[in-house]
Design an enzyme around this catalytic site. Sequence first.
Site, PDB file in Angstrom:
ATOM      1  N   TYR A 166       0.836  -1.203   0.000  1.00 35.75           N
ATOM      2  CA  TYR A 166       0.000   0.000   0.000  1.00 35.75           C
ATOM      3  C   TYR A 166       0.875   1.259   0.000  1.00 35.75           C
ATOM      4  CZ  TYR A 166      -3.840   3.031   1.657  1.00 35.75           C
ATOM      5  OH  TYR A 166      -4.794   4.020   1.801  1.00 35.75           O
ATOM      6  N   LYS A 170       0.995   4.090  -2.926  1.00 36.21           N
ATOM      7  CA  LYS A 170       0.502   5.432  -2.634  1.00 36.21           C
ATOM      8  C   LYS A 170       1.555   6.512  -2.849  1.00 36.21           C
ATOM      9  CE  LYS A 170      -3.788   4.764  -1.704  1.00 36.21           C
ATOM     10  NZ  LYS A 170      -4.770   5.189  -2.745  1.00 36.21           N
TER      11      LYS A 170
END
Length: 304
Positions: A166, A170
């Site tokens: 993640y 991101k």
Amino acid sequence: MTDLRFDGRVAVVTGAGRGLGRAYARLLASLGARVVVNDVGGSLTGDGADAGPAHAVVDEIVAAGGAAVPSTDSVATPGGGRAIVDTARDRFGGIDILVHNAGTVRRGALRDMSYADFDAVLDVHLRGAFHVVRPAFPLMCDNGYGRIVLTSSIGGLYGNHDVANYAVAKVGVIGLSNVAALEGAAHNVTSNVIVPAAVTRMAEGIDTSAYPPMGPELVAPAVGWLAHESCSVTGEIFIALAGRIARAVIAETPGVYQPSWTIGEVGARIDEIRDFTDPLVFPAVPSGHNDHIGYSFARSAAHA
């Protein structure tokens, strides 16, 4: 106060069947935008599919007098991304606004994370951003107008435990947004990043009982402004968390110049090297890349 409107604009919002995306889609539609509500309807880990969430949000928008159509294609593939953008073009005649919000979570410690879980999260967050930006961007440039909003996270800016996939995804969208901002500048196409935080299903497993109000409706106006024709910035990063809206930047220390270095000299001067008393910020647009290099070159030239 009468809010800014989006009459005549066409917006695509990915991951719009629930949570933050739903709030974005409903707000844009309530202010006149025609909205493609995209959501594959999968689980938090990205498994499965359900057309219900996207259709439910469309029904809400239409019942309130707005215009919207559903899309259940997946951002995780190039074909899915193109199909989402094609829906906007085929149903509403084009695309003016792209908000990439779709996301999944597969947690795991770095030492244990599987390659499958790493790729699955990148497929939605990072590759997914490219899969929708790639077909939308030329349409916007050719039309002389566009607003792109990509989603990062405090996990991308600062990291967090058990989310290497993640975090990588991101922070990657920041680079994509900067390139879109640079290449879109001559065509009235802006691209910015939102770093949102809200209590949605993404917060499952987290004790939020002591949190202040953190509904998606506190984030949506920031996204709305970045998506509006009056948006006056591009290539920037904005925080929206618990009613606070702020700008985040990548900054450097002035650093230390020497014509040559040893390992020991780096260590001896590390406090000077790390001194943030006078930080430097090189905005991506119009020329952060060149400004960064030029600053270092100038320091070298000054000691020549």
